[in-house]
Scaffold this motif. Structure first.
Motif, PDB file in Angstrom:
ATOM      1  N   ILE A  12      -2.379   5.241  -1.351  1.00  0.00           N
ATOM      2  CA  ILE A  12      -1.074   6.106  -1.996  1.00  0.00           C
ATOM      3  C   ILE A  12      -1.896   7.089  -2.612  1.00  0.00           C
ATOM      4  O   ILE A  12      -2.916   7.123  -3.186  1.00  0.00           O
ATOM      5  N   ARG A  21       2.707   7.537   1.070  1.00  0.00           N
ATOM      6  CA  ARG A  21       2.107   6.046   1.278  1.00  0.00           C
ATOM      7  C   ARG A  21       1.623   6.502   2.544  1.00  0.00           C
ATOM      8  O   ARG A  21       2.110   6.640   3.690  1.00  0.00           O
ATOM      9  N   GLY A  88      -4.043   9.907  -0.171  1.00  0.00           N
ATOM     10  CA  GLY A  88      -3.675   8.776   0.289  1.00  0.00           C
ATOM     11  C   GLY A  88      -4.551   8.330   1.629  1.00  0.00           C
ATOM     12  O   GLY A  88      -5.108   7.341   1.929  1.00  0.00           O
TER      13      GLY A  88
END
Length: 136
Positions: A12, A21, A88
């Motif tokens: 994340i 994400r 992420g």
């Protein structure tokens, strides 16, 4: 539907108001696909510099073209979203192999950019802009 049964690593990333994400699949079937919100990465982020920023973690770890990346992102603007995806992706790669942490840290990919919009203060027009001063 074969993609659901493949092993993936998730990370994340956040920057400003954007949150991403990121799922990375590293196996023999990986073709180097990079999909953001159902679109190809070059369609979602058409600016050239954004693509270099996004693929930075893959380039620094020599995994470019060896990983399938899927991203779901919301909030923020283009630059914030780019930074969120980069963070992420770097976090997902560290979950895949802890030995990549040094290369990603050296490239600055694992550092969370904590800068956010400053709140408006009472008596001011914006965070710092004051009303025009008049002597008389």
């Amino acid at each position: 539907m074969a993609e659901e049964s493949r092993q993936y690593y998730e990370g994340i990333g956040r920057r400003k108001r954007a949150s991403a994400r990121v799922r990375v699949i590293l196996d023999e079937e990986a073709t180097g696909n990079f999909v953001v919100n159902g679109k190809d990465v070059k369609d979602f982020f058409p600016r050239f510099g954004d693509y270099l920023t996004l693929t930075g973690p893959l380039n620094d770890t020599d995994l470019m073209g060896k990983a399938d990346v899927s991203v779901h992102i919301n909030g923020g603007g283009i630059t914030g979203q780019t930074g969120a995806v980069r963070l992420g992706l770097a976090r997902a790669l560290v979950k895949y192999d802890e030995n990549l942490r040094g290369a990603l840290r050296a490239g600055g990919h694992l550092t969370r950019d904590a800068r956010i919009k400053e709140r408006k203060k009472p008596g001011l027009k914006r965070a710092r802009k004051a009303p025009t001063y008049t002597k008389r």
